[in-house]
Scaffold this motif. Sequence first.
Motif, PDB file in Angstrom:
ATOM      1  N   SER A  13       0.921  -1.104   0.090  1.00 36.78           N
ATOM      2  CA  SER A  13      -0.179  -0.070  -0.090  1.00 36.78           C
ATOM      3  C   SER A  13       0.897   1.214   0.176  1.00 36.78           C
ATOM      4  CB  SER A  13      -0.858   0.069   1.194  1.00 36.78           C
ATOM      5  OG  SER A  13      -0.290  -0.153   2.432  1.00 36.78           O
ATOM      6  N   TRP A  14       2.012   1.158   0.721  1.00 36.92           N
ATOM      7  CA  TRP A  14       2.941   2.394   0.681  1.00 36.92           C
ATOM      8  C   TRP A  14       3.537   2.447  -0.607  1.00 36.92           C
ATOM      9  CZ3 TRP A  14       4.627   6.094   4.166  1.00 36.92           C
ATOM     10  CH2 TRP A  14       5.937   6.690   3.776  1.00 36.92           C
ATOM     11  N   LEU A  15       3.905   1.479  -1.478  1.00 40.70           N
ATOM     12  CA  LEU A  15       4.359   1.636  -2.708  1.00 40.70           C
ATOM     13  C   LEU A  15       3.572   2.186  -3.663  1.00 40.70           C
ATOM     14  CD1 LEU A  15       6.460  -1.723  -2.995  1.00 40.70           C
ATOM     15  CD2 LEU A  15       7.481   0.665  -3.362  1.00 40.70           C
ATOM     16  N   SER A  16       2.206   1.772  -3.465  1.00 43.62           N
ATOM     17  CA  SER A  16       1.225   1.956  -4.706  1.00 43.62           C
ATOM     18  C   SER A  16       0.844   3.479  -4.230  1.00 43.62           C
ATOM     19  CB  SER A  16      -0.059   1.189  -4.114  1.00 43.62           C
ATOM     20  OG  SER A  16      -1.007   1.269  -5.157  1.00 43.62           O
ATOM     21  N   VAL A  17       0.829   3.923  -3.051  1.00 41.67           N
ATOM     22  CA  VAL A  17      -0.039   5.149  -3.015  1.00 41.67           C
ATOM     23  C   VAL A  17       1.165   6.344  -2.481  1.00 41.67           C
ATOM     24  CG1 VAL A  17      -1.507   6.638  -1.564  1.00 41.67           C
ATOM     25  CG2 VAL A  17      -1.851   4.151  -2.192  1.00 41.67           C
ATOM     26  N   ILE A  18       1.892   6.006  -1.482  1.00 44.56           N
ATOM     27  CA  ILE A  18       2.811   7.063  -0.866  1.00 44.56           C
ATOM     28  C   ILE A  18       3.943   7.385  -1.934  1.00 44.56           C
ATOM     29  CG2 ILE A  18       3.825   8.255   1.033  1.00 44.56           C
ATOM     30  CD1 ILE A  18       0.835   7.447   1.532  1.00 44.56           C
ATOM     31  N   SER A  19       4.542   6.258  -2.037  1.00 43.21           N
ATOM     32  CA  SER A  19       6.010   6.197  -2.975  1.00 43.21           C
ATOM     33  C   SER A  19       5.453   7.031  -4.355  1.00 43.21           C
ATOM     34  CB  SER A  19       6.499   5.053  -3.332  1.00 43.21           C
ATOM     35  OG  SER A  19       7.653   4.954  -3.887  1.00 43.21           O
TER      36      SER A  19
ATOM     37  N   PHE B  88      -6.091  14.517  -7.472  1.00 46.05           N
ATOM     38  CA  PHE B  88      -6.204  13.013  -7.707  1.00 46.05           C
ATOM     39  C   PHE B  88      -5.470  12.212  -6.737  1.00 46.05           C
ATOM     40  CE2 PHE B  88      -5.664   8.782  -9.976  1.00 46.05           C
ATOM     41  CZ  PHE B  88      -7.202   8.609 -10.195  1.00 46.05           C
ATOM     42  N   VAL B  89      -4.143  12.585  -6.486  1.00 45.18           N
ATOM     43  CA  VAL B  89      -3.337  12.004  -5.677  1.00 45.18           C
ATOM     44  C   VAL B  89      -4.095  11.782  -4.229  1.00 45.18           C
ATOM     45  CG1 VAL B  89      -1.058  11.987  -4.278  1.00 45.18           C
ATOM     46  CG2 VAL B  89      -1.312  12.275  -6.857  1.00 45.18           C
ATOM     47  N   LEU B  90      -4.537  12.930  -3.898  1.00 48.76           N
ATOM     48  CA  LEU B  90      -5.242  13.097  -2.475  1.00 48.76           C
ATOM     49  C   LEU B  90      -6.381  11.996  -2.390  1.00 48.76           C
ATOM     50  CD1 LEU B  90      -5.881  14.251   0.210  1.00 48.76           C
ATOM     51  CD2 LEU B  90      -7.277  16.083  -0.953  1.00 48.76           C
ATOM     52  N   ILE B  91      -7.222  12.093  -3.524  1.00 52.69           N
ATOM     53  CA  ILE B  91      -8.270  11.091  -3.609  1.00 52.69           C
ATOM     54  C   ILE B  91      -7.767   9.470  -3.750  1.00 52.69           C
ATOM     55  CG2 ILE B  91     -10.090   9.961  -5.221  1.00 52.69           C
ATOM     56  CD1 ILE B  91     -10.273  13.002  -6.104  1.00 52.69           C
ATOM     57  N   TYR B  92      -6.535   9.412  -4.373  1.00 55.99           N
ATOM     58  CA  TYR B  92      -5.898   7.983  -4.512  1.00 55.99           C
ATOM     59  C   TYR B  92      -5.568   7.481  -3.093  1.00 55.99           C
ATOM     60  CZ  TYR B  92      -3.502   4.165  -6.939  1.00 55.99           C
ATOM     61  OH  TYR B  92      -2.866   3.201  -7.117  1.00 55.99           O
ATOM     62  N   VAL B  93      -5.067   8.603  -2.303  1.00 51.56           N
ATOM     63  CA  VAL B  93      -4.655   8.107  -0.929  1.00 51.56           C
ATOM     64  C   VAL B  93      -5.865   7.641  -0.113  1.00 51.56           C
ATOM     65  CG1 VAL B  93      -4.101   8.943   1.208  1.00 51.56           C
ATOM     66  CG2 VAL B  93      -2.807   9.753  -0.659  1.00 51.56           C
ATOM     67  N   PHE B  94      -6.955   8.055  -0.112  1.00 54.59           N
ATOM     68  CA  PHE B  94      -8.255   7.746   0.361  1.00 54.59           C
ATOM     69  C   PHE B  94      -8.506   6.252  -0.219  1.00 54.59           C
ATOM     70  CE2 PHE B  94      -8.699  12.448   1.441  1.00 54.59           C
ATOM     71  CZ  PHE B  94      -8.454  12.264   2.770  1.00 54.59           C
ATOM     72  N   SER B  95      -8.908   6.316  -1.571  1.00 55.69           N
ATOM     73  CA  SER B  95      -9.376   5.168  -2.226  1.00 55.69           C
ATOM     74  C   SER B  95      -8.743   3.869  -2.111  1.00 55.69           C
ATOM     75  CB  SER B  95      -9.706   5.600  -3.606  1.00 55.69           C
ATOM     76  OG  SER B  95     -10.549   6.805  -3.800  1.00 55.69           O
ATOM     77  N   ASN B  96      -7.260   4.010  -2.355  1.00 58.58           N
ATOM     78  CA  ASN B  96      -6.487   3.081  -2.518  1.00 58.58           C
ATOM     79  C   ASN B  96      -6.307   2.428  -1.194  1.00 58.58           C
ATOM     80  OD1 ASN B  96      -5.569   1.311  -4.847  1.00 58.58           O
ATOM     81  ND2 ASN B  96      -3.421   1.786  -4.507  1.00 58.58           N
ATOM     82  N   LEU B  97      -5.914   3.196  -0.117  1.00 60.09           N
ATOM     83  CA  LEU B  97      -5.784   2.784   0.880  1.00 60.09           C
ATOM     84  C   LEU B  97      -6.786   2.072   1.808  1.00 60.09           C
ATOM     85  CD1 LEU B  97      -3.075   5.431   2.535  1.00 60.09           C
ATOM     86  CD2 LEU B  97      -2.652   3.173   1.523  1.00 60.09           C
ATOM     87  N   ALA B  98      -8.018   2.552   1.477  1.00 62.51           N
ATOM     88  CA  ALA B  98      -9.404   1.913   1.929  1.00 62.51           C
ATOM     89  C   ALA B  98      -9.326   0.487   1.348  1.00 62.51           C
ATOM     90  CB  ALA B  98     -10.608   2.742   1.418  1.00 62.51           C
ATOM     91  N   ALA B  99      -8.898   0.248   0.179  1.00 59.12           N
ATOM     92  CA  ALA B  99      -8.912  -0.932  -0.451  1.00 59.12           C
ATOM     93  C   ALA B  99      -7.929  -1.814   0.419  1.00 59.12           C
ATOM     94  CB  ALA B  99      -9.004  -0.987  -1.921  1.00 59.12           C
ATOM     95  N   PHE B 100      -6.728  -1.178   0.402  1.00 59.78           N
ATOM     96  CA  PHE B 100      -5.664  -2.090   1.065  1.00 59.78           C
ATOM     97  C   PHE B 100      -5.962  -2.148   2.731  1.00 59.78           C
ATOM     98  CE2 PHE B 100      -2.794  -1.019  -2.713  1.00 59.78           C
ATOM     99  CZ  PHE B 100      -2.381  -2.273  -2.767  1.00 59.78           C
ATOM    100  N   GLY B 101      -6.688  -1.260   3.114  1.00 58.87           N
ATOM    101  CA  GLY B 101      -6.923  -1.639   4.548  1.00 58.87           C
ATOM    102  C   GLY B 101      -7.684  -2.928   4.677  1.00 58.87           C
ATOM    103  N   VAL B 102      -8.661  -3.220   3.946  1.00 56.75           N
ATOM    104  CA  VAL B 102      -9.651  -4.354   4.177  1.00 56.75           C
ATOM    105  C   VAL B 102      -8.723  -5.673   3.720  1.00 56.75           C
ATOM    106  CG1 VAL B 102     -11.452  -5.548   3.028  1.00 56.75           C
ATOM    107  CG2 VAL B 102     -11.820  -3.178   3.493  1.00 56.75           C
TER     108      VAL B 102
END
Length: 469
Positions: free
Chosen positions: A233-239, A320-334
Amino acid sequence: MALDFLLLMKQELLITVIIFTLLLLKIGSDLSNAAVLNVANGLLLLNLLAGTVGNQTGALFNGMFFTSPLIVLEKNILSLGTLIVSLQSSSWLKKHEHVPEFYILLLCTLLGMYFMISAGNLLMFYVGLELSSIPLAAMANFDLAKRRSSEAAMKFILSSAFASGLLLFGISLVYGATGTLTFSEISSRLDGAPLQVFAFVLLLAGFAFKISIVPFHLWTADVYEGAPVAVTSWLSVISKGSVLFVFVSVLYTVFKPLAGAWYNMLFVLSMVTILIGNLFAIRQNNIKRFLAFSSIAQIGFILVGITGSSQPGTASVVYFVLIYVFSNLAAFGVVALVSSVTGREQVSDYKGFYKTNPVLSWVLTIALFSLAGVPPTAGFFGKFFLLMSGAGKGNYVLITVAALNMIISFYYYLRIVKAVFMDANEQPIERLAIPVYPKLAMFICVAGIIVTGLAGYVYDYIYSLSFGF
């Protein structure tokens, strides 16, 4: 002067203090994993709050380091994402024997991203990039007992080293062609000579490896699958988000005179990236590989927005990066919670997931709807602004291809939703207790998906800070 230094480098200095605090805790105390998690999450929250007050605009070290309201916002987005990743990874970290080391590596990576975003010189940028990349290889290998985690780390470090080599070669050619490495001076010395264009191609290749632009994406799915979910999730979003921030700045300011050349390159790369990402996402059975190719397709949409070469281009990418942080991390959280408790990571494992875990099912569904761009989620507005930015250049062929690929993406995102709500499973995932920290992370993500989409002032604020040409 000392006060200006402290304020301009406030976020970098605070991260450094947190790193040394965790190092001292590791050496001088014997805290439990739960206690270390509490301390780390508290310090990450402090770092996020500190980034919202007392900010100044200015430069240090003869222009090698600079900051602005937009840069502060970008760093705060990364800080928020880091806190969310930390919260949703608590179930996995509680069972790990090297929790302080994980946070030290994580924060060293974040520190490198901060320096990279604030760089006003190509060498400062390169040092920040390396500081943000090298610890990631160790993080990818953090499932120490799993062979595939070691394999992921090896693939990441080799591909990262190759990308860094291309990038450094490009930097050397830029210096040879312009006689400077300072961002503010390079632009005035570019005239479109073949050597300059070749140097830019090498730089573009280095960036493309870091953010998984096709055909430089081959490491992505294997590393995502082998690394722990927290690192994935870190690689996908933050990096990727940090490199995208720098990529937009470098294109729009440093290489502005070569806009005609890089526009054509991004035109082709964006179409290929969206198409390959979508087609391969359809075929994936592992949920982490699925999200890997999904992220590649999302990068293609971001490239569409970047081709707009305008103030809306900058604003749409940051938004979009801000939105992507919430969206992708929500999926990765599950995915992280399911993987930590059950070890199951196949798409087929999520059949009938709603019957045993309705809350987690809705979190995953909202995240997937946002990633697909289904209204009224934030992802719809994010992709809308990216496409509108791309349309500003009149590149309607690219916009049409991107819009058609959005339809393709609906299929594979809804395939997961169908499995969760409609398919039967003889061995469904058991009912999972949601710990406090992951529950808080999911709440932040879902709230972010709703608020950033429906509250227009979020985009307006980002637009007011943005630049373009």
